[in-house]
Design a protein around this motif. Structure first.
Motif, short mmCIF file in Angstrom:
data_model
loop_
_atom_site.label_atom_id
_atom_site.label_comp_id
_atom_site.label_asym_id
_atom_site.label_seq_id
_atom_site.Cartn_x
_atom_site.Cartn_y
_atom_site.Cartn_z
N ARG A 472 0.86 -1.27 -0.08
CA ARG A 472 -0.08 0.13 -0.14
C ARG A 472 0.92 1.40 0.15
O ARG A 472 0.49 2.26 -0.69
N PHE A 473 2.03 1.22 0.89
CA PHE A 473 2.85 2.27 0.98
C PHE A 473 4.23 1.97 0.16
O PHE A 473 4.84 0.82 0.57
N VAL A 474 5.02 2.91 -0.31
CA VAL A 474 6.16 2.77 -0.64
C VAL A 474 7.33 4.19 -0.30
O VAL A 474 6.59 5.18 -0.58
N PHE A 475 8.07 3.78 0.49
CA PHE A 475 8.95 4.87 1.15
C PHE A 475 10.31 4.93 0.33
O PHE A 475 10.88 3.81 0.39
N MET A 476 10.74 6.00 -0.20
CA MET A 476 11.98 6.07 -0.98
C MET A 476 12.81 7.17 -0.49
O MET A 476 12.26 8.42 -0.03
N GLN A 477 13.89 7.17 -0.36
CA GLN A 477 15.00 8.18 -0.16
C GLN A 477 15.49 8.54 -1.54
O GLN A 477 16.07 7.63 -2.50
N CYS A 478 15.46 9.75 -1.96
CA CYS A 478 15.70 10.29 -3.36
C CYS A 478 16.75 11.18 -3.56
O CYS A 478 17.24 11.92 -2.30
N ARG A 479 17.31 11.36 -4.53
CA ARG A 479 18.55 12.40 -4.90
C ARG A 479 17.58 13.58 -5.32
O ARG A 479 18.45 15.03 -4.93
N ASP A 482 12.49 16.54 -9.25
CA ASP A 482 12.37 16.89 -10.43
C ASP A 482 13.61 17.10 -11.19
O ASP A 482 14.37 18.17 -11.16
N PRO A 483 13.97 16.00 -12.13
CA PRO A 483 13.38 14.73 -12.05
C PRO A 483 13.44 13.83 -10.90
O PRO A 483 14.19 13.80 -10.15
N LEU A 484 12.44 12.91 -10.68
CA LEU A 484 12.24 12.07 -9.52
C LEU A 484 13.29 11.06 -9.82
O LEU A 484 13.11 10.16 -10.61
N ARG A 485 14.12 11.07 -8.82
CA ARG A 485 15.51 9.87 -9.12
C ARG A 485 15.93 9.44 -7.64
O ARG A 485 15.98 10.11 -6.81
N ALA A 486 15.98 8.18 -7.74
CA ALA A 486 16.30 7.53 -6.56
C ALA A 486 17.60 7.67 -6.01
O ALA A 486 18.40 8.07 -6.66
N TYR A 487 18.11 7.32 -4.81
CA TYR A 487 19.36 7.90 -4.30
C TYR A 487 20.25 6.59 -4.73
O TYR A 487 21.34 7.16 -5.09
N TYR A 488 20.03 5.22 -4.77
CA TYR A 488 20.88 4.24 -5.40
C TYR A 488 20.65 4.10 -6.49
O TYR A 488 19.59 3.37 -7.07
N ASP A 489 21.43 4.82 -7.86
CA ASP A 489 21.04 4.28 -9.11
C ASP A 489 21.41 3.02 -9.39
O ASP A 489 22.27 2.31 -8.87
N GLY A 490 20.36 2.10 -9.90
CA GLY A 490 20.56 0.93 -10.05
C GLY A 490 20.00 0.10 -9.21
O GLY A 490 19.87 -1.25 -9.31
N GLY A 491 19.49 0.60 -8.20
CA GLY A 491 18.82 -0.31 -6.96
C GLY A 491 17.32 -0.42 -7.18
O GLY A 491 16.81 -0.21 -8.42
N MET A 492 16.79 -1.09 -6.23
CA MET A 492 15.29 -1.42 -6.23
C MET A 492 14.50 -0.18 -6.62
O MET A 492 13.73 -0.15 -7.32
N ASP A 493 14.69 0.93 -5.69
CA ASP A 493 14.03 2.02 -5.92
C ASP A 493 14.02 2.72 -7.43
O ASP A 493 12.93 2.98 -8.06
N ALA A 494 15.34 2.73 -7.87
CA ALA A 494 15.47 3.15 -9.31
C ALA A 494 14.53 2.43 -10.29
O ALA A 494 13.93 3.07 -11.22
N ALA A 495 14.57 0.96 -9.98
CA ALA A 495 13.85 0.38 -10.94
C ALA A 495 12.49 0.39 -10.90
O ALA A 495 11.46 0.44 -11.94
#
Length: 542
Positions: A472-479, A482-495
């Motif tokens: 139901r909820f997804v919590f991410m740490q981002c870099r 705008d644009p929405l970019r995950a903290y770890y490039d190549g990780g699950m959040d980015a995928a």
């Protein structure tokens, strides 16, 4: 570690007791400087402990048996504290400080015992040698930093120290400190997966000392103690296999299954930076002195040097650690102090034998010591100062606590008709702990399936599995937003962010800023499923 057969002078007693008191105060003040800081990982153990205390079993999610902790005995202690109604974050910080100070006292007591050799005996530790090792210990950033961080590090260090101390006493034909080396080493192996290395060091050391005729321990007693360790440790392994279905903790699969070459490269870089915190020049000097004198060095010194080497090897093999301030080397810091004190003793004797005067003898040692201490302080400043700046700005773990509490209120005010309140995130500690929600760990520590995917920690990916679980909820740490970019490039959040299904099915519910603009800042984003079920009602708690 021999019984004294001479009477100490008043000056000897005064020097050692004054040294012990001074070093204890320095170590306590050093650790108190870091009091209050924490990070995400301890809260994983807190949740396991609270579930056990409430009768749900040693699980993170009720009904799901996955061993997402790597500190069995420490988690049991936390569970006892939770059962007693204590606040676990506060208890863990206080308990860690007590363990760290106990390590300092233990090293002081061991050095005092080493100093109580026969009058004039070659290799006798002088109080100035003890000061060299003990001050190095008190100034150690890793021990002070992790003493109050909430993890098992100081507790594990204390158990390792007791195991080595008991083993050294046994080689001298003396008692093994209540539980004996088998008991202490078994507890050490139960407290960290790499704790079995401590047993390996003791075994090799004892066999070596027995082979050269320097051990009073009989072969029969040695075999009995080996069998006792194997029995105690084996019982935990069998229980793990029965309870969790695996021989190894799930954390092993999440952290240490990426290619060995990658691990060795990152582990080498880790040891380079951690070496400065370890006082590398002084340690290399002391280890060299121990190696040159191993045939007469006390058993405790030999075992301590071996433990330091095994700790460095593990850090290299495991690929280091993402956490700051040399967490992997911190347990070896007390043993390092013992080796450093012995190195000072060897230098004092050797320099005299070479005809070196007191001035040059002390000059060389002072340059080496002050250079090493300066390197320790400089690296500590580089690694710890930004963290403490964030903590004092209320922008370290405090912001994750805010997210967890907000999410708990939101879920209570916005019921889900299908009962699915599953939270997915890559940080498995603070937010799940304070929200109390069932949890899908995108990093894999708490999830058996994700842990067994290829790649290093934070880089294991299976987006289909996540969509099948439908959190139901997804919590991410981002870099960036705008644009929405995950903290770890190549990780699950980015995928997930790159998958069109995620943009269709999830909306941004709330945003926070992690860190402080003057130090380090990046957005934290909480997503919620767009497709609500009939009956979902409520209001935003903000």
């Amino acid at each position: 570690m021999r019984e004294s057969n001479h009477s100490w002078s008043l000056w000897d007693r005064l020097a050692w007791w004054s040294l012990g008191l001074a070093v204890g105060l320095i170590a306590w003040s050093h650790a108190e400087y870091y009091d209050g800081w924490s990070l995400d990982d301890p809260y994983i153990s807190y949740r396991y402990a609270e579930n056990l205390a409430r009768g749900h079993g040693l699980v993170f999610n009720v009904g799901e048996r996955v061993e997402g902790y790597s500190n069995f005995t420490y988690t049991l202690i936390l569970a006892a504290a939770a059962k007693a109604g204590l606040d676990l974050p506060a208890f863990a910080g206080a308990f860690g400080l007590v363990c760290a100070l106990a390590c300092v006292w233990g090293v002081w007591r061991m050095l005092v015992t080493l100093a109580q050799g026969a009058q004039g005996e070659k290799g006798r530790i002088h109080w100035t040698d003890g000061a060299l090792g003990l001050i190095t210990l008190a100034l150690s950033g890793p021990l002070a930093f992790w003493a109050v961080g909430g993890l098992e590090t100081p507790f594990y260090a204390g158990l390792s120290l007791l195991g080595l101390w008991a083993a050294a006493r046994e080689t001298e034909g003396r008692g093994g400190l209540l539980l004996g080396s088998a008991g202490w080493l078994a507890l050490t192996a139960m407290s960290r997966p790499e704790g079995v290395l401590c047993f390996g060091v003791v075994l090799i050391g004892k066999v070596l000392l027995l082979a050269v005729g320097r051990s009073r321990e009989s072969r029969g007693r040695l075999i009995t103690r080996i069998a006792a360790f194997c029995l105690l440790w084996g019982m935990v392994l069998v229980w793990r296999r029965w309870y969790y279905g695996d021989w190894l903790p799930n954390t092993y699969y999440a952290k240490a299954t990426h290619p060995l070459t990658e691990r060795l490269m990152t582990g080498g870089r880790y040891l380079w930076s951690a070496g400065w915190l370890w006082g590398s020049a002084l340690v290399v000097f002391a280890v060299g002195a121990t190696a040159a004198t191993w045939r007469r060095a006390p058993a405790l010194v030999i075992l301590s040097a071996g433990y330091g080497g095994a700790t460095a090897w593990f850090a290299l093999w495991a690929g280091g650690d993402w956490m700051p301030m040399g967490r992997f080397i911190a347990p070896a810091v007390p043993m390092t102090a013992i080796v450093v004190a012995w190195g000072g003793s060897v230098w004092r004797e050797s320099a005299k034998a070479w005809g070196m005067g007191a001035g040059p003898r002390w000059g060389v040692l002072i340059v080496l010591v002050l250079g090493s201490w300066a390197g320790m302080a400089a690296q500590e400043r580089v690694e710890a100062r930004p963290i403490m700046a964030l903590y004092r700005a209320g922008a370290l773990h405090q912001q994750y606590i805010e997210v967890g509490r907000w999410l708990k209120r939101y879920q209570q005010d916005h019921s889900s008709a299908d009962g699915n309140n599953l939270l997915a995130a890559g940080e498995a500690g603070i937010v799940p702990y304070y929200s109390g929600l069932p949890f899908l760990d995108l990093g894999g520590l708490i999830d058996r399936h994700i842990a067994r995917q290829p790649g290093a920690l934070h880089y294991k990916v299976d987006v289909d599995y996540v969509f099948d679980r439908s959190p139901r909820f997804v919590f991410m740490q981002c870099r960036s937003l705008d644009p929405l970019r995950a903290y770890y490039d190549g990780g699950m959040d980015a995928a997930l962010l790159a998958d069109p299904r995620f943009r269709r099915q999830y909306r941004i519910l709330k945003k926070w800023t992690r860190g402080a603009p003057a130090v380090d800042a990046n957005p934290m984003v909480l997503f919620e499923r767009r497709l609500r079920k009939p009956g979902e009602t409520g209001k935003d708690p903000s």
